[in-house]
Design an enzyme around this catalytic site. Structure first.
Site, mmCIF file in Angstrom:
data_model
loop_
_atom_site.group_PDB
_atom_site.id
_atom_site.type_symbol
_atom_site.label_atom_id
_atom_site.label_comp_id
_atom_site.label_asym_id
_atom_site.label_seq_id
_atom_site.Cartn_x
_atom_site.Cartn_y
_atom_site.Cartn_z
ATOM 1 N N ASP A 247 0.862 -1.178 0.000
ATOM 2 C CA ASP A 247 0.000 0.000 0.000
ATOM 3 C C ASP A 247 0.899 1.229 0.000
ATOM 4 O O ASP A 247 1.988 1.218 0.580
ATOM 5 C CB ASP A 247 -0.867 0.020 1.274
ATOM 6 C CG ASP A 247 -1.973 -1.028 1.236
ATOM 7 O OD1 ASP A 247 -2.084 -1.721 0.213
ATOM 8 O OD2 ASP A 247 -2.705 -1.135 2.234
ATOM 9 N N LYS A 269 -4.676 2.901 -2.943
ATOM 10 C CA LYS A 269 -5.169 4.273 -3.002
ATOM 11 C C LYS A 269 -4.121 5.326 -2.713
ATOM 12 O O LYS A 269 -3.243 5.159 -1.891
ATOM 13 C CB LYS A 269 -6.302 4.440 -1.982
ATOM 14 C CG LYS A 269 -7.615 3.963 -2.541
ATOM 15 C CD LYS A 269 -8.705 4.357 -1.589
ATOM 16 C CE LYS A 269 -9.501 3.147 -1.175
ATOM 17 N NZ LYS A 269 -9.490 2.725 0.147
ATOM 18 N N MET A 381 -12.152 5.044 7.749
ATOM 19 C CA MET A 381 -12.418 5.867 6.569
ATOM 20 C C MET A 381 -13.537 6.875 6.847
ATOM 21 O O MET A 381 -14.328 7.188 5.970
ATOM 22 C CB MET A 381 -12.801 4.983 5.361
ATOM 23 C CG MET A 381 -11.670 4.059 4.948
ATOM 24 S SD MET A 381 -12.197 2.758 3.810
ATOM 25 C CE MET A 381 -12.844 1.524 4.922
HETATM 26 N N1 SAH Z 1 -6.655 -2.627 7.094
HETATM 27 C C1 SAH Z 1 -6.529 -1.379 7.783
HETATM 28 C C2 SAH Z 1 -7.625 -0.398 7.439
HETATM 29 C C3 SAH Z 1 -7.610 0.078 6.040
HETATM 30 S S1 SAH Z 1 -8.896 1.222 5.710
HETATM 31 C C4 SAH Z 1 -6.463 -1.641 9.284
HETATM 32 O O1 SAH Z 1 -6.722 -2.766 9.733
HETATM 33 O O2 SAH Z 1 -6.150 -0.710 10.020
HETATM 34 C C5 SAH Z 1 -8.018 2.743 5.885
HETATM 35 C C6 SAH Z 1 -8.517 3.456 7.117
HETATM 36 O O3 SAH Z 1 -7.890 2.954 8.258
HETATM 37 C C7 SAH Z 1 -8.217 4.937 7.131
HETATM 38 O O4 SAH Z 1 -9.174 5.664 6.406
HETATM 39 C C8 SAH Z 1 -8.315 5.230 8.597
HETATM 40 O O5 SAH Z 1 -9.651 5.321 9.012
HETATM 41 C C9 SAH Z 1 -7.747 3.978 9.205
HETATM 42 N N2 SAH Z 1 -6.323 4.121 9.532
HETATM 43 C C10 SAH Z 1 -5.321 3.375 9.072
HETATM 44 N N3 SAH Z 1 -4.152 3.755 9.631
HETATM 45 C C11 SAH Z 1 -4.448 4.773 10.458
HETATM 46 C C12 SAH Z 1 -3.686 5.604 11.322
HETATM 47 N N4 SAH Z 1 -2.358 5.448 11.436
HETATM 48 N N5 SAH Z 1 -4.305 6.558 12.029
HETATM 49 C C13 SAH Z 1 -5.636 6.720 11.921
HETATM 50 N N6 SAH Z 1 -6.397 5.977 11.133
HETATM 51 C C14 SAH Z 1 -5.822 5.007 10.403
#
Ligand code: SAH
Length: 475
Positions: A247, A269, A381
């Site tokens: 990613d 993305k 998200m």
């Molecule tokens: N698979 C990932 C999620 C992917 S969707 C997981 O398990 O965390 C992407 C979303 O994850 C972002 O829009 C946000 O809402 C959240 N996200 C991922 N990393 C983040 C971070 N360091 N701080 C805050 N939100 C985060």
């Protein structure tokens, strides 16, 4: 990089040491152990030099240093204990274009001597560029504890079989896969235990077997951002991959754990830019594994939580390929921990829901049930739809003072936490002009958040008294 790391072969090479004291002696011993021909110049020699004097590669010269003494010497040590004389030696060496190490003076040195973990033929050299020898020693000790002395035997064993393995596997990838499997599997155990016969059998069997034509996909969670939140398995597989399909948001510090010559393919993305779609990612993954690659598909957080890992697995299964999932710390766990928010709590929250405000068919979440009955809701998200999330939850009957928290760039150095309620959070977040991924936590537990804010915003929020922050947490 301030220095170019290099291992020099000094067998038979003429080297000069200026200094007949303890320090000079240590340098002489080290040079002799590397096979160098050592000339030592000093006004006086401590008695310990006498024991070495029988070594035919050693010449002792009782004299004051003089630039004319530098002849064919490749490497020069200034260890006289007299800063003025050491500076004179460094200048003479520089004029003659030779490498010179001035003891305890990195400034004057054109070469510095690292702390060494010696498991010959495996050598690990550690240097802080002279900034902190104590730290270099500490790191060396840590590495010492990671490498049993028998590692030396394993490295020699690998050396002995190198040609045979090369002849069996013409393809560089296949060869590396073979060694990766051998050096981490039962063979390594046999060698480390000293069972060389058993090791030889495993090796012969391995060389006779037909290697699989196809590779494997490791679908690996990279955690929420902080490299220290990687799992040990993620680290190992990332380090073994031929290709890292990652990613775009994955931090460079995490990618640095991969092999330097792995192929890195950023996918997924990226705000404001055209990005490769999920179907293309699936196809690429399948193609790479079919061609025999070991692919680390590195995804933020956990691959199975809003990560579309399920779709990639489905594509791999349909193609009949091997795959493995390595879970990661999901953003909800990482961000909650970094903000001091327990997602469940005996008094405040008996359940937690991971939700997203976006769905593939534009259907709405079940707003009536979300966040009721003390449930914590974590929205992934949700940053772009924060206003709608809060409005819908209020319309569904949630308390207007229900604590709500936005964590942006959680667990990283850029982490920001904005606290509020269902009524106030969206406005505050808007004013804060955040960038990066953001996670929304809604529920009474959000009221326990620790303030990681600094400056104006922190002062502003400190005046806010909607719920006390956990004791002692305000900066
Ligand atoms: N698979 C990932 C999620 C992917 S969707 C997981 O398990 O965390 C992407 C979303 O994850 C972002 O829009 C946000 O809402 C959240 N996200 C991922 N990393 C983040 C971070 N360091 N701080 C805050 N939100 C985060």
């Amino acid at each position: 990089m301030d220095y170019f790391p290099l291992f020099a072969r000094l067998t038979g090479a003429p080297c000069l040491v200026a200094g007949g004291g303890q320090v000079g002696l240590r340098k002489v011993r080290r040079l002799l152990s590397a096979g160098a021909a050592v000339e030592v110049v000093a006004d006086e020699f401590i008695p310990d030099f006498e024991a070495l004097a029988t070594d035919p590669r050693l010449t002792l010269r009782r004299a004051r240093f003089d630039a004319s003494l530098i002849r064919e010497h490749l490497l020069i040590f200034a260890a006289t204990g007299d800063p003025a004389v050491n500076a004179e030696i460094a200048a003479a060496a520089a004029a003659a274009n030779r490498f010179c190490n001035v003891v305890d003076d990195a400034e004057l040195s054109s070469a510095i001597i690292p702390a060494v973990v010696d498991r010959t033929p495996l050598l690990v050299a550690v240097s802080t560029g002279g900034e902190s020898p104590v730290m270099a020693t500490r790191v060396r000790q840590q590495i010492e504890s990671l490498l049993p002395h028998s590692t030396s035997r394993l490295a020699r064993f690998a050396g002995e079989w190198r040609t045979a393995v090369k002849q069996t596997f013409a393809d560089a990838d296949k060869r590396r896969h073979f060694w990766q499997d051998m050096l981490t599997g039962p063979l390594a155990h046999k060698v480390l235990e000293g069972d060389m016969e058993g090791a030889r059998e495993i090796m012969e069997r391995g060389l006779a077997a037909t290697p699989p034509a196809r590779g494997v996909a490791w679908i690996v969670g990279a955690g929420p951002g902080d490299p220290e939140l990687l799992t040990l398995k993620a680290l190992r597989l990332l380090g073994a991959a031929d290709v890292v399909l990652h990613d775009r948001l994955i931090a460079p510090e995490i990618l640095a754990y991969a092999r330097r010559d792995a192929e890195f393919i950023p996918v997924g993305k990226q705000a404001g830019r055209e990005s490769i779609g999920q179907q293309e990612i699936n196809d690429l993954l399948v193609r790479l594994v079919e061609s025999g690659k070991r692919v680390c598909r590195l995804k933020g957080g956990d691959p199975f939580i809003f990560g579309r890992g399920g779709e990639e697995v489905a594509a791999l299964r349909a193609a009949g390929l091997s795959w493995q999932i390595v879970p990661g710390i999901t953003a909800a766990s990482g961000c909650a921990a970094a903000a001091g928010v327990p997602l469940t709590h005996r008094e405040l929250a008996r359940s937690v829901v991971f939700a997203t405000a976006y769905t593939s068919d534009d259907s709405e979440p079940q707003w009536e049930t979300l966040g009721s009955d003390g449930q914590t809701v974590v929205f992934y998200m949700g940053l772009g739809r924060l206003d709608a999330i809060c409005t819908k939850l209020l319309a569904a009957g949630r308390r207007s003072d229900l604590p709500a928290l936005l964590i942006a760039n959680g667990t990283t150095g850029q982490q920001r936490c904005i606290r509020g309620t269902l009524t106030t959070l969206a406005v505050r977040v808007n004013e804060a002009e955040l960038s990066g991924p953001g996670l929304v936590i809604i529920g009474d537990v959000a009221g326990l958040a620790v303030d990681h804010l600094s400056g104006e915003l922190a002062n502003e929020l400190a005046e806010d008294n909607w719920l006390p922050a956990a004791a002692g947490n305000n900066p």
